[in-house]
Enzyme design. Structure first.
Site, short mmCIF file in Angstrom:
data_model
loop_
_atom_site.label_atom_id
_atom_site.label_comp_id
_atom_site.label_asym_id
_atom_site.label_seq_id
_atom_site.Cartn_x
_atom_site.Cartn_y
_atom_site.Cartn_z
N VAL A 68 0.82 -1.20 0.00
CA VAL A 68 0.00 0.00 0.00
C VAL A 68 0.86 1.26 0.00
O VAL A 68 0.68 2.16 -0.83
CB VAL A 68 -0.94 -0.01 1.23
CG1 VAL A 68 -1.72 1.29 1.33
CG2 VAL A 68 -1.88 -1.19 1.16
N LYS A 110 15.52 -2.95 2.30
CA LYS A 110 14.43 -2.57 1.41
C LYS A 110 14.69 -1.16 0.85
O LYS A 110 14.56 -0.93 -0.36
CB LYS A 110 13.14 -2.57 2.23
CG LYS A 110 11.90 -2.85 1.44
CD LYS A 110 10.69 -2.60 2.32
CE LYS A 110 9.76 -3.76 2.38
NZ LYS A 110 8.52 -3.43 3.11
N PHE A 160 -8.11 1.04 -1.73
CA PHE A 160 -8.93 -0.02 -2.31
C PHE A 160 -8.15 -0.72 -3.41
O PHE A 160 -8.70 -1.10 -4.44
CB PHE A 160 -10.24 0.56 -2.86
CG PHE A 160 -11.09 1.23 -1.81
CD1 PHE A 160 -11.86 0.47 -0.94
CD2 PHE A 160 -11.10 2.61 -1.67
CE1 PHE A 160 -12.63 1.08 0.05
CE2 PHE A 160 -11.88 3.23 -0.69
CZ PHE A 160 -12.64 2.46 0.17
N LEU A 161 -6.84 -0.85 -3.20
CA LEU A 161 -5.98 -1.41 -4.25
C LEU A 161 -6.06 -2.93 -4.26
O LEU A 161 -5.97 -3.55 -3.21
CB LEU A 161 -4.52 -1.01 -4.01
CG LEU A 161 -4.27 0.48 -3.77
CD1 LEU A 161 -2.81 0.70 -3.41
CD2 LEU A 161 -4.66 1.27 -5.01
N PHE A 220 -17.19 -10.53 -8.77
CA PHE A 220 -17.05 -11.22 -7.47
C PHE A 220 -18.10 -12.31 -7.26
O PHE A 220 -18.50 -12.60 -6.14
CB PHE A 220 -17.04 -10.21 -6.32
CG PHE A 220 -15.66 -9.65 -6.13
CD1 PHE A 220 -15.15 -8.74 -7.02
CD2 PHE A 220 -14.84 -10.11 -5.11
CE1 PHE A 220 -13.85 -8.27 -6.91
CE2 PHE A 220 -13.55 -9.65 -4.98
CZ PHE A 220 -13.05 -8.73 -5.88
N ALA A 277 -17.47 -18.69 -8.41
CA ALA A 277 -17.39 -19.72 -7.37
C ALA A 277 -16.02 -20.37 -7.42
O ALA A 277 -15.38 -20.43 -8.47
CB ALA A 277 -18.47 -20.76 -7.59
N CYS A 297 -6.22 -9.18 2.84
CA CYS A 297 -7.28 -8.23 3.22
C CYS A 297 -8.60 -8.87 3.61
O CYS A 297 -9.06 -8.70 4.74
CB CYS A 297 -7.52 -7.24 2.09
SG CYS A 297 -6.14 -6.13 1.87
N LYS A 319 -4.07 -15.45 -5.52
CA LYS A 319 -4.83 -15.12 -6.73
C LYS A 319 -3.82 -14.83 -7.83
O LYS A 319 -2.62 -14.69 -7.54
CB LYS A 319 -5.76 -13.94 -6.48
CG LYS A 319 -5.02 -12.63 -6.22
CD LYS A 319 -5.97 -11.46 -6.26
CE LYS A 319 -5.18 -10.17 -6.34
NZ LYS A 319 -5.99 -8.99 -6.44
C1 UDX Z 1 -8.95 -6.73 -1.83
C2 UDX Z 1 -9.93 -5.62 -2.26
O1 UDX Z 1 -10.49 -5.94 -3.54
C3 UDX Z 1 -9.26 -4.29 -2.26
O2 UDX Z 1 -10.21 -3.28 -2.58
C4 UDX Z 1 -8.69 -4.04 -0.87
O3 UDX Z 1 -8.10 -2.81 -0.76
C5 UDX Z 1 -7.72 -5.14 -0.50
O4 UDX Z 1 -8.40 -6.40 -0.57
P1 UDX Z 1 -7.02 -8.20 -2.94
O5 UDX Z 1 -6.87 -8.85 -1.60
O6 UDX Z 1 -5.79 -7.77 -3.66
O7 UDX Z 1 -7.93 -6.88 -2.81
O8 UDX Z 1 -7.81 -9.24 -3.86
P2 UDX Z 1 -9.14 -9.33 -4.73
O9 UDX Z 1 -8.81 -9.27 -6.17
O10 UDX Z 1 -10.18 -8.40 -4.25
O11 UDX Z 1 -9.55 -10.86 -4.43
C6 UDX Z 1 -9.74 -11.31 -3.10
C7 UDX Z 1 -9.97 -12.79 -3.04
O12 UDX Z 1 -11.25 -13.12 -3.54
C8 UDX Z 1 -8.99 -13.66 -3.84
O13 UDX Z 1 -8.61 -14.74 -3.05
C9 UDX Z 1 -9.80 -14.13 -5.04
O14 UDX Z 1 -9.36 -15.37 -5.53
C10 UDX Z 1 -11.18 -14.23 -4.43
N1 UDX Z 1 -12.28 -14.11 -5.41
C11 UDX Z 1 -12.47 -12.93 -6.08
C12 UDX Z 1 -13.16 -15.17 -5.62
O15 UDX Z 1 -13.02 -16.25 -5.02
N2 UDX Z 1 -14.20 -15.02 -6.50
C13 UDX Z 1 -14.41 -13.85 -7.18
O16 UDX Z 1 -15.39 -13.79 -7.96
C14 UDX Z 1 -13.50 -12.78 -6.96
#
Ligand code: UDX
Length: 453
Positions: free
Chosen positions: A11, A35, A156-157, A256, A259, A267, A338
């Protein structure tokens, strides 16, 4: 504007580099000398598409600095952002020790009133608590009459698209409880206002809750669709079609609703737990989100129990009980939580490798995160490889845990090769990467929320 950012993790670093790229003068502070040295040489300590390039160009424009000199960087800034970690404690609460130590450091370094913005995800009420910490830290100091003004500007990254998300956000949330902080934050985000990005102004408490509510709501979407998966498997409904069908309703939307084996990362798991804790564990929606996610993460194990019909199914999420058999070889593909990140925090792939290696021969492969996963699994009997084919050669079962493009793009011939070099023919696809009908021609193919063919 002269801004200092404490903490150069995902972040802090992305925020610093992006704010620098729009013309602010940024100093990133960290206690980790290695770092900072590597960043000063233009090398990012994390994998994030586009980050290395942007660091170099901002450094060339003389707008981006990295330092361990906390006191000078903090005291000379118009605004100090805090972007340190807020890990989860054993009981689900958020551990604020790093935030607190930043505030104490600021109190020590300050020679004037301080304007501080918390970017880290922190529970509602943290700003007031930190104001008290600041006052207490100043008690015996010469500068004891100074004030601290704390605002909230949650991030919200998404990992893997953090720069794109920062530069083209859906919205920017700014929570302030005083006019001067509001004025300074408006100046920071002037560039985005000109680009017509929605900037949402509110008080500090609401801004903090917006972050938790957004992550919990997205986690709820994932858990909701996952809660229908086993019902689909039983009845012949297809979970992907159900998601497409409901996603066309504009009030719902398709995002989102994929499945799979649940959400992970740094996060979602932590934020849902933390909000649940802050609400005295009394919010049953949040409890259900967590419970469904545990079930989803357990799906590959449940599938293995179904395949080895002779094994005793322990019947509860999170417990693993198999009969040891070194001769059975399981390959796990996808260790990052992911795609497009090397982050393995709360990764199903790593957890599976850890558990299954107690009973079977386990090999692993990830396009980016193999090394990190191997280090995390150093005490387990796991063999790591740098290509799909090496990891799956001789395997009886292959489990896909992350929907990397490299896996999605496997063509007919490459899949034929995999079928040829595997010893068995079982594929467990935890992210519904492949076409079920096509895969079922070559493999004994299991995927989430679709009746087994
Ligand atoms: C998330 C939020 O999206 C971001 O706004 C916040 O600031 C930090 O947390 P991130 O953790 O990088 O970001 O991942 P994200 O892409 O949101 O995915 C989160 C998890 O959900 C992953 O494990 C992904 O595999 C899972 N996921 C996502 C699903 O299982 N199904 C979906 O349809 C979407």
């Amino acid at each position: 504007m002269k801004i200092s950012i404490i903490g150069t993790g995902y972040v802090g670093l992305v925020t610093g580099v992006c704010l620098s790229s729009i013309g602010h003068n940024i100093t990133c502070i960290d206690i980790d000398k290695t770092k900072i040295n590597s960043l000063n040489q233009g090398k990012s300590p994390i994998y994030e598409p586009g980050l290395d390039k942007l660091i170099l160009s901002c450094k060339l424009s003389n707008n981006l600095f990295f330092t361990t000199d906390f006191d000078t960087a903090v005291d000379t800034a118009d605004l100090v952002f805090i972007a340190v970690g807020t890990p989860q404690s054993e009981n689900g609460s958020t551990d604020l020790k790093y935030i607190e130590s930043c505030i104490r450091g600021i109190a020590k370094a300050a020679s004037h009133d301080m304007y501080v913005v918390i970017k880290s995800t922190v529970p509602v009420g943290t700003a007031q608590k930190m104001q008290e910490v600041f006052k207490e830290a100043l008690q015996d100091e010469e500068n004891k009459d100074l004030n601290i003004f704390i605002s909230s500007n949650p991030e919200f990254l998404k990992e893997g698209s953090a720069i794109e998300d920062f530069m083209n956000p859906d919205r920017i949330v700014i929570g302030t409880n005083d006019d001067e902080s509001l004025k300074r934050l408006k100046e920071v985000y002037k560039y985005f206002e000109k680009k017509n990005v929605p900037i949402f102004y509110t008080n500090v408490q609401s801004a903090q809750l917006i972050k938790y509510a957004a992550n919990s709501f997205n986690a709820a979407k994932i858990s909701f669709i996952n809660s229908l998966a086993s019902y689909c498997e039983k009845t012949g409904a297809n979970i992907a079609d159900v998601a497409d069908g409901i996603g066309l309703d504009k009030r719902i939307g398709r995002s989102f609703l994929n499945a799979g084996i649940g959400y992970g990362g740094s996060c979602f798991p932590k934020d849902v737990e933390s909000l649940k804790y802050e609400m005295n564990n009394s919010n049953s929606m949040l409890s259900a989100i967590i419970e469904e996610n545990e079930k989803a993460r357990f799906w590959p194990i449940k599938t293995l129990y179904d395949i080895f019909k002779n094994t005793e199914y322990p019947g509860e999420e999170g417990s693993y009980k198999f009969s040891s058999d070194d001769s059975l070889h399981i390959a796990i593909l996808g260790l990052a939580f992911k795609p497009n990140t090397d982050d393995i925090r709360c990764s199903v792939g790593v957890k599976l490798a850890e558990e299954l290696s107690k009973y079977y021969t386990v090999t692993i492969y990830d396009p980016i995160a193999t090394d990190k996963a191997y280090v995390a699994l150093k005490d387990c009997n796991v063999k790591a490889f740098y290509s799909i084919n090496e990891a799956v050669a001789g395997a009886d079962i292959v489990i896909f845990c992350t929907e990397w493009d490299e896996f999605k793009k496997l063509n007919k011939w490459e899949l034929n090769t995999i079928a040829y070099i595997m010893r068995g023919n079982i594929i467990i696809d935890g992210r519904n990467i492949f076409d079920q009908k096509e895969m079922s021609k070559k493999f004994n193919y299991y995927c989430v929320g679709k009746q087994h063919i």
